[in-house]
Design an enzyme around this catalytic site. Structure first.
Site, PDB file in Angstrom:
ATOM      1  N   ILE A 177       0.777  -1.169   0.024  1.00  0.00           N
ATOM      2  CA  ILE A 177       0.045  -0.148   0.017  1.00  0.00           C
ATOM      3  C   ILE A 177       0.863   1.393   0.092  1.00  0.00           C
ATOM      4  CG2 ILE A 177      -1.976   1.108   1.267  1.00  0.00           C
ATOM      5  CD1 ILE A 177      -2.382  -1.499  -0.242  1.00  0.00           C
TER       6      ILE A 177
ATOM      7  N   HIS B 275      -3.090  -4.497  11.010  1.00  0.00           N
ATOM      8  CA  HIS B 275      -3.174  -3.740  12.437  1.00  0.00           C
ATOM      9  C   HIS B 275      -2.991  -4.604  13.533  1.00  0.00           C
ATOM     10  CE1 HIS B 275      -5.977  -2.470   9.381  1.00  0.00           C
ATOM     11  NE2 HIS B 275      -5.501  -0.994   9.749  1.00  0.00           N
TER      12      HIS B 275
ATOM     13  N   CYS C 231      -3.337  -2.246   4.534  1.00  0.00           N
ATOM     14  CA  CYS C 231      -3.092  -0.808   4.704  1.00  0.00           C
ATOM     15  C   CYS C 231      -1.455  -0.783   4.836  1.00  0.00           C
ATOM     16  CB  CYS C 231      -3.630  -0.413   5.815  1.00  0.00           C
ATOM     17  SG  CYS C 231      -3.531   1.481   5.887  1.00  0.00           S
TER      18      CYS C 231
ATOM     19  N   GLU D  25       7.810   5.513   1.417  1.00  0.00           N
ATOM     20  CA  GLU D  25       7.476   6.673   2.188  1.00  0.00           C
ATOM     21  C   GLU D  25       8.260   6.877   3.388  1.00  0.00           C
ATOM     22  OE1 GLU D  25       3.295   6.648   2.529  1.00  0.00           O
ATOM     23  OE2 GLU D  25       2.800   5.527   0.751  1.00  0.00           O
TER      24      GLU D  25
HETATM   25  N1  GLN Z   1       0.176   4.921   1.305  1.00  0.00           N
HETATM   26  C1  GLN Z   1      -0.174   5.124   2.540  1.00  0.00           C
HETATM   27  C2  GLN Z   1       0.645   4.270   3.472  1.00  0.00           C
HETATM   28  O1  GLN Z   1       0.817   3.163   3.041  1.00  0.00           O
HETATM   29  C3  GLN Z   1      -1.747   4.825   2.946  1.00  0.00           C
HETATM   30  C4  GLN Z   1      -1.847   5.048   4.322  1.00  0.00           C
HETATM   31  C5  GLN Z   1      -3.401   5.243   4.729  1.00  0.00           C
HETATM   32  O2  GLN Z   1      -4.292   4.708   3.850  1.00  0.00           O
HETATM   33  N2  GLN Z   1      -3.502   5.385   5.904  1.00  0.00           N
HETATM   34  O3  GLN Z   1       0.929   4.387   4.761  1.00  0.00           O
HETATM   35 ZN    ZN Z   2      -4.995   2.259   4.658  1.00  0.00          ZN
END
Ligand code: GLN
Ligand code: ZN
Length: 775
Positions: A447, A710, A742, A500
């Site tokens: 993600i 999570h 996520c 990121e």
């Molecule tokens: N690209 C973001 C991540 O991977 C998405 C996080 C989110 O949607 N809360 O952290």
């Molecule tokens: Zn998310």
């Protein structure tokens, strides 16, 4: 006629997040319960003194909370789920925090995203947490079972009233009302509202105790009155206040976050002694309420915005309130608790002073109310100076070149329908993307974020403090990025991300690079428990001075031959997680952000990105409280997403990500976003949540999360294969992607490595199986 000033609640965290530090010190064992209790008392005493000094006549007690006021109410009622092993009596600190955070020794502490999962067998997990109405504050969801019993189990309301009294403050205690509490609760085999009869005696007892302690008024919050109510809820409200308005202190029934709407008659007919209404969100309801209110119903007008940070237009307010004030006694108040705004503008040092003069935080807002009340009571001349200052600030803001950017206005005016439509329908784009990307079936990706390790956080903090320079920090980030890209390639992921590492909060990351946003150093607002956030302040027209992510993308792509996703945050999410302008509609601000992010999308494509993800984590949570308002919101929100995403060629693949999966209500809008691929959270529901997509025949591609990030738990390959098989029963295999549910930033590498290796293996197994089935 008399006019008094009230507050409905003051921020609990303290001007410098003192509560956070006291809590965390206690949780880590560095200090004891006495120290925590002393710190809490200090914060309460300071808050009372502050509000009094600022000119509030009616100040609340009981609005303080060590964690959350909904949890406080659950504790008051003794609504403690069996798994915490509570055996009655008073709910003590260990039980209270177990409900908030899970029990020690278990998977107690929350990660940055919220709670650890709760479906994995450990039975002292925290209560679920979710957003309080349409705010970004999270409350602990009460859990009720059939046959649930209630008993007064916390002395908090009375204790805090007496604590204030001992300090010389006569307060108006605040309680969360029974109907709202039940409305927010989740019942297992029971409709929460059916338990009202057993809840009311506890409230009656609390009110009786408060009366004995000397309280003449209480504030009971029933924000559910601004929602669409069914007959049961309406009956419950009638029953509750028939019982709670006799004998005890007088009841000021507080409603906020919207208009009473079709509940106006219900609310004004309740036998309470006072009614607070939100005139910031719903200024138009003043007439309706005023017309209907009995002469002896004390009206409390929420005229100062408790949800936003702008200074009020006091002249305009005086004009509006004066006719009512001529006729009846009034209370003037913030629209809701001040919990949702930062404490004190005076301690904020990082803001541009020009922007700063337009703002009012909790402390300043009470000051505004005091000026208003005096102007109405003794004439504007008695407060000429502060009124003039307010007038000047409002006028300056209206015309400031910091706010109004003609280039942005011109671009907005030039937006046409073509800009919100991709050139070709999905089927054509899909073929073009397949030809360009050459991905296998069940393509794998993540993600976006990879673990934000202590080293990453340390380097960021050191960079902010100036201990390491830009170059050293960038070098550090490059090394992290390179290692992450290399690892993804090694384990065989198909579409890679850069990780990121350069971002902390995604909204802050983009906001800091866009004009029109201000960032603060100390304007903290409680998100949940000890966790606080500093929402960006969107004050002016939004523009993008230069590309924001292209260099990082280019660097990451240079390290691999596989497709590197460009990673962006969508306009609706940036909007929903910021304090936004009140001088234009939210939709207008959102469109400005959309145009800025659109430019970034186009620049990423020009740099060579074949896959670009635009996260819209907050799209659903931005839904208005009333269903009748949903479609209008969804329409502009989707339109903004499309404005962001539609400027690319057919063979550029647009992804979006949403951190939830309750899409049933809004699937047509999700479909209308027309992202080529959407990734969603489904791991915990055994893919049942995909049913909605299947029923709706969602046409584009979907990555149902197969790895629940999570929880620290590492899913096995077989488990993920099973989930993919379940997904395959609902949707055609060609539509499916394989990804976690996520971003991975809150996890540890030790968890992420084996989990993703197993995830890739699961995808490979599905491919082999698919080939076998086809043969
Ligand atoms: N690209 C973001 C991540 O991977 C998405 C996080 C989110 O949607 N809360 O952290
Ligand atoms: Zn998310």
């Amino acid at each position: 006629m008399t006019i008094s000033v009230a507050t409905l609640g003051f921020p609990r965290i303290g001007p410098r997040r003192e509560l956070k530090f006291a809590l965390e010190s206690f949780w880590s064992g560095k200090s004891d319960a006495d120290a925590l209790s002393l710190a809490a008392q200090g914060l309460r005493a300071a808050a009372w003194a502050r509000q009094k000094a600022l000119g509030a006549d009616i100040i609340p007690s009981g609005d303080f909370s060590l964690y959350d006021h909904v949890l406080d109410t659950s504790a008051m009622l003794g609504a403690v789920p069996a798994r915490y092993g509570w055996d009655g009596g008073k709910v003590r600190l260990d039980t209270y925090f177990a409900m908030a955070r899970g029990a020690q020794g278990g998977r107690g502490a929350q990660d940055a995203k919220g709670h650890e999962g709760c479906a994995h067998g450990l039975d002292s997990t925290a209560q679920e947490m979710t957003k309080w109405f349409d705010t970004n504050y999270h409350y602990m969801v009460p859990e009720l079972v059939a046959g649930q019993e209630f008993a007064l189990s916390s002395g908090k309301a009375v204790d805090e009233f007496l604590e204030a009294k001992a300090l010389g403050y006569h307060t108006r205690p605040v309680l969360l009302g029974p109907v709202t509490w039940l409305t927010l609760a989740k019942g297992k085999d029971v409709a929460p509202l059916s338990l009202l009869d057993s809840v009311l005696p506890v409230y009656e007892e609390v009110l009786a105790q408060l009366a004995r302690a000397g309280a003449d008024w209480v504030q009971i919050d029933e924000p559910c009155l601004v929602l669409d109510l069914d007959d049961d809820q309406r009956e419950a409200l009638k029953l509750a206040y028939r019982r709670l308005s006799v004998n005890g202190p007088k009841v000021m029934l507080a409603t906020y976050f919207g208009a009473l709407g079709d509940n106006v008659e219900l609310a004004t007919d309740l036998p309470v002694h006072g009614l607070h209404i939100d005139l910031v969100r719903a200024p138009e309801q003043l007439d309706a309420v005023w017309r209907r209110a009995r002469p002896d119903l004390l009206l409390s007008l929420g005229v100062i915005d408790g949800r936003n940070v702008w200074r009020a237009d006091l002249d305009a307010l005086i004009d509006r309130i004066a006719p009512v004030a001529a006729e009846r006694d009034l209370v003037l108040a913030p629209s809701c608790s001040l919990l949702h705004v930062p404490v004190d503008l005076a301690i904020e040092a990082a803001l541009d002073p020009e922007v700063g003069q337009w703002l009012a935080f909790a402390v300043q807002k009470i000051g505004e109310l005091a000026v208003l009340a005096q102007a109405l009571d003794q004439g504007a001349g008695s407060v000429a100076e502060p009124l003039a200052a307010a007038r000047a600030a409002v006028a300056a803001r209206r015309t400031s070149p910091l706010i109004h950017n003609p280039a942005v206005a011109a671009r907005l005016a030039a937006v046409d329908a073509g800009m919100t439509h991709r050139a070709s329908p999905f089927a054509d784009r899909r073929a073009a993307q397949q030809a360009r990307l050459g991905l296998p079936s069940f393509p794998t990706t993540t993600i976006g974020s990879f673990p934000q390790t202590p080293e990453v956080r340390k380097a960021r903090a050191a960079h902010i403090k100036g201990e390491i320079d830009d170059l050293a920090y960038e070098q550090f980030l490059r090394v992290e990025t390179a290692a992450t890209v290399e690892w993804q390639e090694k384990i065989g992921l198909d579409v890679l991300v850069h990780g990121e590492f350069e971002r902390n909060d995604m909204v802050q990351y983009f906001g800091e690079q866009l004009s029109g946003f201000a960032f603060t150093r100390s304007a903290w607002v409680q998100s949940y428990g000890s966790r606080c956030v500093r929402p960006p302040i969107l004050y002016g027209d939004v523009a993008r001075p230069k590309p924001m992510t292209v260099d990082w993308w280019r660097y990451a792509q240079s390290l691999t031959g596989r497709p590197m996703k460009g990673m962006l945050t969508g306009p609706v999410t940036i909007l929903n997680w910021s304090f936004v302008r009140d001088d234009q509609p939210r939709s207008a601000s959102c469109r400005e952000i959309a145009l800025a992010i659109r430019d970034e999308v186009i620049d990423l494509e020009a740099a060579g990105a074949a896959v670009i993800q635009i996260d819209e984590a907050a799209l659903r949570e931005g839904l208005p409280l009333r269903r009748a308002d949903w479609q209008a919101y969804l329409d502009w929100a989707v339109d903004c997403f499309r404005l962001t995403s539609s400027g690319v060629r057919d063979d550029t693949q647009i992804h979006t990500h949403m951190c939830y999966s309750e899409f049933n209500d809004i699937l047509p809008s999700i479909g209308a976003m027309d992202a080529d691929v959407i990734s969603i959270e489904t791991a915990r529901s055994q893919m049942e949540l995909l049913d909605a997509f299947a029923d709706y025949a969602y046409p584009n591609e979907i990555g149902p999360g197969v790895y629940d990030i999570h929880a620290p738990r590492i899913p096995a390959e077989a488990e993920m294969t099973e989930l993919l098989t379940l997904a395959g029963k609902r949707l055609p295999a060609e539509q499916l992607w394989v990804n976690p549910d996520c971003g991975l930033k809150t996890r540890k590498w030790e968890e992420v490595r084996p989990a993703l290796i197993a995830m890739v293996a699961a995808a490979q197994r599905m491919r082999v199986r698919g080939a076998y089935d086809a043969a």
